[in-house]
Design a protein around this motif. Structure first.
Motif, PDB file in Angstrom:
ATOM      1  N   THR B   8      28.886 -10.604 -22.654  1.00  0.00           N
ATOM      2  CA  THR B   8      29.028 -10.371 -20.806  1.00  0.00           C
ATOM      3  C   THR B   8      29.303  -9.330 -21.461  1.00  0.00           C
ATOM      4  N   GLY B   9      28.369  -8.714 -20.131  1.00  0.00           N
ATOM      5  CA  GLY B   9      28.965  -7.029 -19.712  1.00  0.00           C
ATOM      6  C   GLY B   9      27.738  -7.270 -18.381  1.00  0.00           C
ATOM      7  N   LYS B  10      27.395  -5.865 -18.463  1.00  0.00           N
ATOM      8  CA  LYS B  10      25.744  -5.174 -17.445  1.00  0.00           C
ATOM      9  C   LYS B  10      24.934  -5.481 -18.127  1.00  0.00           C
ATOM     10  N   VAL B  31      20.368 -22.934 -31.173  1.00  0.00           N
ATOM     11  CA  VAL B  31      20.621 -24.463 -30.669  1.00  0.00           C
ATOM     12  C   VAL B  31      19.860 -24.801 -29.081  1.00  0.00           C
ATOM     13  N   ASP B  32      20.355 -23.872 -28.814  1.00  0.00           N
ATOM     14  CA  ASP B  32      21.194 -23.693 -26.548  1.00  0.00           C
ATOM     15  C   ASP B  32      21.347 -22.408 -26.233  1.00  0.00           C
ATOM     16  N   ILE B  33      20.518 -21.747 -25.157  1.00  0.00           N
ATOM     17  CA  ILE B  33      20.672 -20.905 -25.158  1.00  0.00           C
ATOM     18  C   ILE B  33      20.794 -20.821 -22.740  1.00  0.00           C
ATOM     19  N   THR B  34      22.574 -20.822 -22.544  1.00  0.00           N
ATOM     20  CA  THR B  34      22.235 -20.159 -20.881  1.00  0.00           C
ATOM     21  C   THR B  34      22.419 -18.886 -20.527  1.00  0.00           C
ATOM     22  N   GLN B  35      22.238 -18.628 -19.589  1.00  0.00           N
ATOM     23  CA  GLN B  35      22.098 -17.481 -19.347  1.00  0.00           C
ATOM     24  C   GLN B  35      21.933 -17.461 -17.426  1.00  0.00           C
ATOM     25  N   SER B  36      23.088 -16.305 -17.543  1.00  0.00           N
ATOM     26  CA  SER B  36      22.405 -15.931 -15.703  1.00  0.00           C
ATOM     27  C   SER B  36      23.000 -14.587 -15.739  1.00  0.00           C
ATOM     28  N   VAL B  37      21.969 -13.815 -14.584  1.00  0.00           N
ATOM     29  CA  VAL B  37      23.080 -12.680 -14.103  1.00  0.00           C
ATOM     30  C   VAL B  37      23.530 -12.512 -12.536  1.00  0.00           C
ATOM     31  N   LEU B  38      25.029 -12.059 -12.251  1.00  0.00           N
ATOM     32  CA  LEU B  38      25.142 -12.181 -10.671  1.00  0.00           C
ATOM     33  C   LEU B  38      25.516 -10.341 -10.604  1.00  0.00           C
ATOM     34  N   SER B  39      24.797 -10.559  -9.802  1.00  0.00           N
ATOM     35  CA  SER B  39      24.986  -9.214  -8.736  1.00  0.00           C
ATOM     36  C   SER B  39      25.536  -7.989 -10.588  1.00  0.00           C
ATOM     37  N   GLU B  40      24.639  -7.854 -11.494  1.00  0.00           N
ATOM     38  CA  GLU B  40      23.959  -7.128 -12.756  1.00  0.00           C
ATOM     39  C   GLU B  40      25.379  -7.199 -13.386  1.00  0.00           C
ATOM     40  N   TYR B  41      26.165  -8.561 -13.730  1.00  0.00           N
ATOM     41  CA  TYR B  41      26.207  -9.289 -14.787  1.00  0.00           C
ATOM     42  C   TYR B  41      26.158  -9.666 -14.980  1.00  0.00           C
ATOM     43  N   PHE B  42      25.817  -9.490 -16.830  1.00  0.00           N
ATOM     44  CA  PHE B  42      24.832 -10.416 -17.543  1.00  0.00           C
ATOM     45  C   PHE B  42      25.888 -11.263 -18.071  1.00  0.00           C
ATOM     46  N   ALA B  43      25.327 -13.134 -17.951  1.00  0.00           N
ATOM     47  CA  ALA B  43      26.936 -13.574 -19.192  1.00  0.00           C
ATOM     48  C   ALA B  43      25.927 -14.850 -19.581  1.00  0.00           C
ATOM     49  N   MET B  44      25.475 -14.975 -20.707  1.00  0.00           N
ATOM     50  CA  MET B  44      24.589 -15.832 -21.871  1.00  0.00           C
ATOM     51  C   MET B  44      25.832 -16.544 -23.002  1.00  0.00           C
ATOM     52  N   ILE B  45      25.255 -17.503 -23.232  1.00  0.00           N
ATOM     53  CA  ILE B  45      26.085 -18.784 -23.856  1.00  0.00           C
ATOM     54  C   ILE B  45      25.178 -19.277 -24.662  1.00  0.00           C
ATOM     55  N   MET B  46      25.406 -19.203 -26.083  1.00  0.00           N
ATOM     56  CA  MET B  46      24.380 -19.252 -26.941  1.00  0.00           C
ATOM     57  C   MET B  46      24.836 -20.426 -28.168  1.00  0.00           C
ATOM     58  N   LEU B  47      24.301 -21.330 -28.549  1.00  0.00           N
ATOM     59  CA  LEU B  47      24.869 -21.938 -29.345  1.00  0.00           C
ATOM     60  C   LEU B  47      23.456 -22.524 -30.438  1.00  0.00           C
ATOM     61  N   VAL B  48      25.202 -22.056 -31.510  1.00  0.00           N
ATOM     62  CA  VAL B  48      24.103 -21.538 -33.119  1.00  0.00           C
ATOM     63  C   VAL B  48      24.746 -22.402 -33.863  1.00  0.00           C
ATOM     64  N   GLU B  49      24.100 -23.751 -35.027  1.00  0.00           N
ATOM     65  CA  GLU B  49      24.122 -24.281 -35.276  1.00  0.00           C
ATOM     66  C   GLU B  49      24.336 -22.772 -37.341  1.00  0.00           C
ATOM     67  N   ILE B  50      25.819 -22.958 -37.549  1.00  0.00           N
ATOM     68  CA  ILE B  50      26.093 -21.919 -38.825  1.00  0.00           C
ATOM     69  C   ILE B  50      25.662 -22.161 -39.744  1.00  0.00           C
ATOM     70  N   GLY B  51      25.429 -23.277 -40.180  1.00  0.00           N
ATOM     71  CA  GLY B  51      26.140 -24.559 -41.769  1.00  0.00           C
ATOM     72  C   GLY B  51      25.709 -23.692 -42.409  1.00  0.00           C
ATOM     73  N   LYS B  52      24.650 -23.208 -42.454  1.00  0.00           N
ATOM     74  CA  LYS B  52      23.941 -21.672 -43.699  1.00  0.00           C
ATOM     75  C   LYS B  52      23.311 -21.081 -43.725  1.00  0.00           C
ATOM     76  N   LEU B  53      24.822 -19.910 -42.634  1.00  0.00           N
ATOM     77  CA  LEU B  53      25.154 -18.254 -42.368  1.00  0.00           C
ATOM     78  C   LEU B  53      24.673 -17.883 -43.727  1.00  0.00           C
ATOM     79  N   THR B  54      24.197 -16.913 -43.922  1.00  0.00           N
ATOM     80  CA  THR B  54      24.306 -16.340 -45.029  1.00  0.00           C
ATOM     81  C   THR B  54      24.673 -15.400 -45.408  1.00  0.00           C
ATOM     82  N   ILE B  55      25.638 -15.062 -44.485  1.00  0.00           N
ATOM     83  CA  ILE B  55      27.742 -13.934 -44.751  1.00  0.00           C
ATOM     84  C   ILE B  55      28.800 -15.352 -44.811  1.00  0.00           C
ATOM     85  N   PRO B  56      29.442 -14.813 -45.052  1.00  0.00           N
ATOM     86  CA  PRO B  56      31.138 -15.417 -43.966  1.00  0.00           C
ATOM     87  C   PRO B  56      30.942 -15.996 -42.570  1.00  0.00           C
ATOM     88  N   PHE B  57      31.554 -16.249 -42.076  1.00  0.00           N
ATOM     89  CA  PHE B  57      31.327 -16.449 -40.329  1.00  0.00           C
ATOM     90  C   PHE B  57      31.779 -15.627 -39.688  1.00  0.00           C
TER      91      PHE B  57
END
Lengths: 452, 89
Positions: B8-10, B31-57
């Motif tokens: 979230t942010g500008k 896996v999934d992305i939703t985003q919206s921009v409301l009067s210059e305010y940005f909000a994005m929600i991203m769903l990610v699979e973290i089972g194979k991350l290369t570093i600790p979560f």
């Protein structure tokens, strides 16, 4: 499936409304640290605590990162030390306080509780020795917290113990006079103390508990206040529902964190303490919830009713969200730790007498209240006896944590910093209960039929 | 095992690209992305699979938060269980 509204609601609670996990507290039994030799007791205590809780802070920090929710405190509570110290000398008990402090420093935790005694029916010589050095212990250590249970509904009230505590509080205030009498902020006098409370300064690990256990205290006054604000103009039944639903959500997070901490530390999960614990931060106040419910100021007429409803709704919402609920569970009303309470005192709306009434319907008791430094020991004993009587007669926990701020008078203020906050010095009626208190002995346990 | 990344942010150019690049770097599968921009305010929600991350979560969450701070955004990576627990019985 996750939906955006839910995600944004959770993020908003954490970012805007100060939702946090107030504490993960590991309770550790010290019953296996008993020895005839004082130094040996201290060695065993240090080893047991540092061995059992060695991963507490790192696991707490890791869970904090995983779920993106602040875990404000990591703490340890231990078996009341009077039970393991036995007939230890006062010097031995003082050494034990320093041992607890060293263990806390080694672990990197925020507080360690359990410098305690349970003396509701009488005192052993060892317990007298412990209580006699509580002021020195609190003055010479930073993280050690002390509590003494002086009454239960079944045993009645031990007035001799209250007299000793009145004196201990005054002395702790004097010994820490260069630091706003902060020693008293780490000392609680209880009635009907719970054995699994994760909150300081009254936490200890009861004798009925397992070797070690994880207890978690949730918070979230800001979240409840915001939900009430959003609910707008609704009646009290609907408002109670809003509070219940919010308490449910807050507690579910507590349960998630507690289960994970218990699993990672290979420690049994004990309880969730369903408390609304305020902090001095803006937007994290129980008083502001009451004002959001419709009061002009916390402390005015209607405050006790609003608080009773809030407390009940929090419990009803919370119990379903957790597998085990315990500790103090309710709304805390510490004056110095709550921006709304401080403001209510400063505007003259909230008095000691009203706070006493409020404690009849909510968690704990007269908490973090600064009173003039020249209030006599007898009057402090009277304050304790009054508050403890409310707990004993109503079969609930009550407690007193007052700070007779050395050299301060009504209208002054004391600042403790951090979560302990800032307190305006409140007025206390000067009339003395000295003759009543000096009688000593025990107030018999109340009858629990013929209720009126 | 999934995590939710919220940003979230500008609004500015390249926000999604930046967050996606970090996901690739640490092997988090989007896996999934939703985003919206409301009067210059940005909000994005991203769903990610973290089972194979290369570093600790925990480190991944730190890196996301730091990257957010560097460009004036609030970026949080949180395990999905906190949302599931709070909103589903």
């Amino acid at each position: 499936m996750l939906n955006i509204t839910d995600i944004l609601e959770t993020i908003g609670m954490i970012r805007e409304e100060n939702l946090d996990i107030r504490t993960i507290t590991m309770g550790i039994s010290l019953l296996d640290c008993v020895s005839e030799d004082e130094n040996r007791v201290c060695e065993k205590v240090y080893d047991k605590i540092t061995r059992t809780a060695k991963n507490l802070v790192s696991v707490g920090c890791d869970i904090e990162k995983k779920y993106g929710i602040p875990i404000v405190n990591k703490r340890v509570s231990v078996t009341p030390v009077s039970l393991i110290g036995g007939e230890m000398s006062p010097e031995g008990y003082l050494k034990l306080a320093h041992t607890l402090q060293r263990a806390a420093e080694n672990l990197g935790i925020n507080f360690i509780g359990g410098y305690s005694a349970l003396v509701h029916k009488g005192m052993t010589q060892g317990e007298k020795n412990l209580i006699s050095v509580i002021p020195e212990a609190l003055a010479e250590t930073q993280m050690v917290c002390s509590s003494v249970n002086v009454a239960t509904t079944k045993a009645g009230i031990n007035m001799d113990a209250i007299r000793m505590m009145g004196s201990a509080i005054k002395r702790a205030a004097y010994l820490t006079r260069d630091n706003n009498s902060i020693g008293c902020a780490k000392l609680v006098v209880f009635a009907n103390v719970p054995e699994d409370n994760p909150f300081m300064a009254g936490a200890f690990h009861g004798v009925g508990e397992p070797d070690h256990v994880i207890n978690v205290g949730v918070s979230g006054p800001g979240v409840v206040a915001a939900a009430i604000k959003r609910a707008g103009d609704c009646d009290l039944s609907e408002l109670a529902d809003v509070i219940k639903k919010t308490a449910f959500k807050i507690t579910r997070v507590g349960q998630l964190v507690a289960s994970e901490a218990a699993e990672r530390l290979d420690t049994p999960f004990g309880i969730i303490d369903l408390s609304l614990a305020p902090t001095p931060a803006i937007g994290d106040s129980v008083a502001h919830i009451l004002e959001e419910m419709g009061l002009e100021s916390c402390g005015g007429c209607g405050t006790t009713a609003a608080l009773a409803m809030l407390n009940d709704a929090v419990k009803k919402g919370g119990v379903m969200a957790s597998s085990h609920v315990g500790g103090l569970s309710g709304a805390f009303i510490p004056v110095s730790e709550d921006a709304g309470m401080i403001a209510a005192v400063e505007r003259g709306a909230l008095t000691l007498e009203k706070l006493e009434a409020m404690t009849a319907v909510c968690s704990v008791g007269l908490d973090m209240i600064a009173i003039p430094g020249d209030v006599s020991e007898d009057v402090i004993c009277g304050i304790i006896a009054d508050e403890i009587s409310i707990g004993v007669a109503n079969t609930k926990t009550t407690a007193v944590r007052v700070i007779p701020a050395y050299g301060k008078k009504e209208g002054d203020a004391v600042s403790f910093g951090g979560l302990l906050g800032y307190a305006p010095v409140m007025s206390v009626k000067p009339y003395s209960p000295a003759c009543f208190v000096a009688r000593g002995g025990r107030i018999p346990a109340p009858i629990h039929s013929l209720k009126n | 095992m999934k995590a939710v990344i919220t940003v979230t942010g500008k609004d500015s150019v390249g926000i999604i690209a930046r967050v996606s690049a970090m996901c690739t770097e640490y092997n988090a599968n989007i896996v999934d992305i939703t985003q919206s921009v409301l009067s210059e305010y940005f909000a994005m929600i991203m769903l990610v699979e973290i089972g194979k991350l290369t570093i600790p979560f925990a480190d991944f969450a730190d890196k996301m938060a730091d990257a957010g701070k560097a460009c004036g955004l609030d970026i949080r990576a949180m395990h999905e269980d906190i949302f599931n627990t709070m909103h589903h019985i």
